[in-house]
Design a protein around this motif. Structure first.
Motif, mmCIF file in Angstrom:
data_model
loop_
_atom_site.group_PDB
_atom_site.id
_atom_site.type_symbol
_atom_site.label_atom_id
_atom_site.label_comp_id
_atom_site.label_asym_id
_atom_site.label_seq_id
_atom_site.Cartn_x
_atom_site.Cartn_y
_atom_site.Cartn_z
ATOM 1 N N ASP A 35 26.369 82.082 39.846
ATOM 2 C CA ASP A 35 25.608 81.852 40.895
ATOM 3 C C ASP A 35 26.746 81.780 41.776
ATOM 4 O O ASP A 35 28.095 81.663 41.597
ATOM 5 C CB ASP A 35 24.660 80.960 41.197
ATOM 6 C CG ASP A 35 23.079 81.189 42.399
ATOM 7 O OD1 ASP A 35 24.234 82.626 43.057
ATOM 8 O OD2 ASP A 35 22.768 81.445 43.065
ATOM 9 N N SER A 47 15.107 81.037 44.734
ATOM 10 C CA SER A 47 14.961 81.455 43.294
ATOM 11 C C SER A 47 13.164 80.346 43.183
ATOM 12 O O SER A 47 12.795 79.652 43.752
ATOM 13 C CB SER A 47 15.526 80.001 42.775
ATOM 14 O OG SER A 47 14.805 79.106 42.689
ATOM 15 N N ASN A 109 13.665 85.805 39.276
ATOM 16 C CA ASN A 109 13.691 86.390 40.800
ATOM 17 C C ASN A 109 13.832 88.033 41.268
ATOM 18 O O ASN A 109 13.897 88.313 42.455
ATOM 19 C CB ASN A 109 15.114 85.844 41.612
ATOM 20 C CG ASN A 109 15.339 84.316 42.331
ATOM 21 O OD1 ASN A 109 14.549 83.223 41.979
ATOM 22 N ND2 ASN A 109 16.641 84.868 41.940
#
Length: 567
Positions: A35, A47, A109
């Motif tokens: 990330d 998320s 996601n």
């Protein structure tokens, strides 16, 4: 798959397509956990499934700016540092706007990004306050090449939909000055008008910077209406009284105690402590340094910092051991500190705050500290035991023995050899250090170590002390040193010292562009409780009788900005 005549492998088209898809899938899986953001970046990290993001984003009293990105996207990677800087820059706007991120490159996601209609990265979406769970927001349409342009885009969105967010201060300009009283509440202590040109966003940024303060009301007025009131400098600020008078805020030349305390803290807890042990000569230098600090550090005898320095000096002068180690030194500091005798554990810079980490800070604080010590020492010049060279020889020894920048120490030492020859009085010491500082500024002007927001100048400037300047001889400035001496004694005097008792400047606030410096210094002054208490106030019956103070830096005066450039 079949072998060619030369042994090459040929893959049919269908298999190649499948292989390519598989490689891309594996590649995306490999980076999905990599990330680009962390909670420490000042953003909310979303998320999980769609409903969890909807719960986080819906029915909030502020708007959201959400960055939908993918961690494998090159442009997203390049944009991430800018988004983090934006989060830092507008953290004081949190009651109005907050930032969030969602990594569409992560498998968990994917459905959320699909439900929000995200088809490319990075996508910035703005969700209004009190939005429903099914709201997908509006595409951010402003520029995004710099923090300032992102701030401007947010402001434009706020003004377009301001009616949806009733708790934010008014960003539209006043057409009549008296309309400002419609925003004043029971807790309002200060009412400020920010005069600026129509194209400027600076006033609106200051309003949002102070939006969490219920004791300050700030409104803006544009140039076309301000000129009718006699205001001719833009941007500029005035405090308005309900009695019908206007207070001209005139900045005082002063030094922040917080900068002196921060320099002292770093010096004692870090720069001295970095030595594993002290030789006999090092210990003598240290004793001399602490003794000078205990004599001349500004503050009353019952202030916590002065009390601590007295205790530290007594302990050190009485030390009879064979060797003083770094561990013993730090333990001694810890043992001596009490509620009534201590110095800060960390450094927070106010006037010495640089435009970004690495600029100004400690070196600026040490210059301020030694200038202050020479002026404070001069107050004791009638004492029979007074030594006019004491502060300067102490400074020379400290820099040679402890100052971490060895090249700086070497250069200072070249000029310091003349202390014995040229310093015979307290006034000589003040002027000797002033000349040394200006000489250092001359050589460092334009150097890569110079903070571009605070260029090093020959101080005091003609604007801050016109009487200090005689006719210029080519590039060389001719000084009226008698006037300069008076100026320095005023600037570094105890009565001009801004107390640190009410707090410190805005933590972590970083000036970026020149038009951001006012925001940084306004916030530092407000949070330090010194925005008005440190200013002289002159009443006038009309703005026509007032001269707008200059728009840069804390205290809102060109004079203060020039003082800070010198440091």
């Amino acid at each position: 798959m079949r072998m060619g005549m030369a042994g090459d492998v040929r893959v049919n088209g269908g298999f190649a397509s499948c292989l390519l898809i598989l490689l891309l899938f594996l590649s995306s899986e490999a980076v999905s956990d990599d990330d680009l953001f962390a909670p420490a970046d000042g953003v909310t990290i979303l998320s999980g499934n769609t409903s969890s993001s909807q719960r986080a984003l819906s029915d909030r009293s502020h708007i959201w700016l959400v960055n939908f990105y993918s961690s494998w996207c090159g442009h997203c990677i390049r944009f991430a540092p800018l988004y983090k800087k934006l989060a830092s820059a507008i953290k004081d706007w949190s009651g109005v706007v907050q930032l969030a991120t969602l990594n569409c490159g992560a498998r968990e996601n994917l459905q959320t990004c699909t439900d929000y209609g995200i088809t490319g990265y990075p996508t910035l979406r703005v969700l209004p306050a009190y939005s429903s769970k099914n709201a997908t927001g509006d595409d951010y349409s402003g520029k995004r090449e710099a923090v300032s342009s992102l701030e401007n885009g947010i402001i434009q969105y706020l003004q377009k939909g301001e009616s949806r967010l009733k708790q934010i201060p008014h960003l539209d300009p006043l057409s009549k000055l008296e309309d400002i009283w419609n925003d004043v509440g029971l807790h309002t202590k200060y009412t400020i008008v920010f005069f600026e040109e129509e194209s400027s966003f600076l006033g609106r940024k200051v309003i949002l910077d102070l939006s969490s303060r219920d004791d300050i009301v700030v409104r803006r007025m544009l140039e076309n209406n301000a000129e009718k009131l006699g205001v001719k400098k833009f941007p500029s600020m005035y405090q308005i009284n309900k009695s019908g008078t206007f207070d001209l805020l005139k900045s005082s030349i002063s030094v922040h105690e917080q900068d002196l305390l921060s320099a002292l803290s770093y010096s004692l807890r870090h720069e001295i402590a970095v030595k594993s042990s002290f030789s006999e000569s090092s210990l003598e230098v240290l004793k001399g340094y602490i003794e000078v600090l205990s004599k001349y550090f500004p503050g009353s005898n019952n202030s916590t910092s002065v009390t601590f320095l007295h205790k530290l000096n007594s302990w050190l002068q009485a030390f009879k051991g064979d060797t003083l180690t770094s561990a013993m030194w730090l333990k001694g500091i810890q043992t001596l500190e009490t509620e009534d005798a201590h110095i800060p554990e960390t450094e927070v810079w106010v006037s010495c705050l640089g435009s970004k980490p690495g600029f100004r800070g400690y070196p600026c604080g040490m210059w301020l500290l030694f200038h202050t010590l020479t002026v404070r020492a001069a107050d004791h010049s009638k004492d029979p035991a007074f030594k006019p060279k004491e502060v300067l020889t102490c400074m020379r020894s400290y820099i040679q023995e402890f100052f971490g920048c060895r090249e700086c120490a070497k250069n200072f030492g070249k000029g310091a050899v003349y202390i014995e020859e040229r310093v015979n009085t307290a006034d000589d010491a003040i002027l000797f250090l002033w000349r040394s500082h200006n000489k250092a500024n001359f050589h460092l002007h334009g150097d890569e170590t110079e903070d571009p927001a605070y260029p090093k100048i020959q101080f005091p400037s003609r604007e801050s002390c016109p009487q200090c300047h005689l006719e210029k001889d080519g590039d060389e400035i001719k000084w009226d040193e008698g006037t300069v001496l008076t100026f320095l004694k005023t600037m570094f005097s105890h009565r001009m010292l801004r107390s640190a008792e009410k707090g410190v400047g805005l933590s972590g606030r970083i000036a970026r562009l020149r038009d951001q410096e006012l925001r940084t210094r306004v916030l530092a002054s407000v949070n330090a409780g010194s925005m008005f208490s440190s200013l002289d106030v002159t009443s006038a019956n009309s703005l026509n009788y007032c001269v707008a103070f200059s728009p840069v830096f804390e205290g809102f005066s060109l004079l203060t900005s020039l003082v800070m450039s010198y440091q």
